[in-house]
Design an enzyme around this catalytic site. Structure first.
Site, PDB file in Angstrom:
ATOM      1  N   ILE A  34       0.823  -1.218   0.000  1.00 45.28           N
ATOM      2  CA  ILE A  34       0.000   0.000   0.000  1.00 45.28           C
ATOM      3  C   ILE A  34       0.857   1.268   0.000  1.00 45.28           C
ATOM      4  CG2 ILE A  34      -0.273   0.385   2.485  1.00 45.28           C
ATOM      5  CD1 ILE A  34      -3.295   0.573   2.010  1.00 45.28           C
ATOM      6  N   HIS A 102       6.532 -11.847   5.336  1.00 39.69           N
ATOM      7  CA  HIS A 102       6.250 -11.447   3.951  1.00 39.69           C
ATOM      8  C   HIS A 102       7.549 -11.258   3.186  1.00 39.69           C
ATOM      9  CE1 HIS A 102       6.331  -7.936   6.588  1.00 39.69           C
ATOM     10  NE2 HIS A 102       6.901  -7.281   5.591  1.00 39.69           N
ATOM     11  N   HIS A 104       9.044  -9.089   0.013  1.00 34.28           N
ATOM     12  CA  HIS A 104       8.840  -7.937  -0.862  1.00 34.28           C
ATOM     13  C   HIS A 104       9.370  -8.277  -2.254  1.00 34.28           C
ATOM     14  CE1 HIS A 104       8.270  -4.824   2.391  1.00 34.28           C
ATOM     15  NE2 HIS A 104       8.935  -5.720   3.103  1.00 34.28           N
TER      16      HIS A 104
END
Ligand code: AMP
Length: 142
Positions: A34, A102, A104
């Site tokens: 985001i 996570h 990237h």
């Protein structure tokens, strides 16, 4: 620290928060960051509740890195990137800010610098368009 089920990515997985999703299967989910550091900045997460790299059983790690490769290939094509950078931050001292593991995916091209990490929100319409570009490449089977 133990895994907290109220983290942002757990909430996205449960459908409690929106995300610009690009890929999903039984074990993994990929969606747009985001606050992208570069156009096409995408995140891949396991569905397994792991706080960081050291929390994830090997079988789930295999699924997650396979999805990372698949989505990175699509990002590379969708953004005509010269290269792809994969980043994974484990622990606050390493810069981790969301405590659900996570990876990237960051497309890189000569002359295009990174924006600051987790700083400026991108307009929703821009993220939606970037997600569509990646989904289109995946749908074409590339
Ligand atoms: P890290 O610092 O490695 O934990 O990265 C967390 C990333 O999650 C940052 O790049 C943020 O921009 C991103 N992020 C935070 N909240 C959201 C959200 N609701 N949807 C998508 N990405 C997010």
């Amino acid at each position: 620290m133990s895994y907290r089920t109220d983290n942002v990515f757990a909430r996205i997985l449960r459908g409690e928060l929106p995300a610009h999703r690009v890929y999903e299967d039984e074990h993994t989910l990929a969606f747009m960051d985001i606050m992208p550091q570069v156009d096409g900045h995408t995140l891949v997460i396991p569905k397994y509740p792991a706080e960081d790299l050291f929390d994830l059983p090997a079988e789930h790690l295999r699924h997650t890195i396979e999805t990372t490769q698949r989505v990175a290939r699509a990002v590379r094509e969708a953004f005509a990137a010269d290269g792809i950078m994969i980043a994974q931050l484990s622990g606050a001292a390493a810069g981790q800010t969301v405590f659900h593991l996570h990876f990237h995916i960051l497309p890189r091209s000569a002359g295009i610098d990174f924006r600051l990490h987790a700083r400026d929100m991108a307009p929703g319409a821009v993220l939606a368009e970037h997600a569509r570009r990646i989904r289109d490449v995946l749908a074409a089977g590339h």
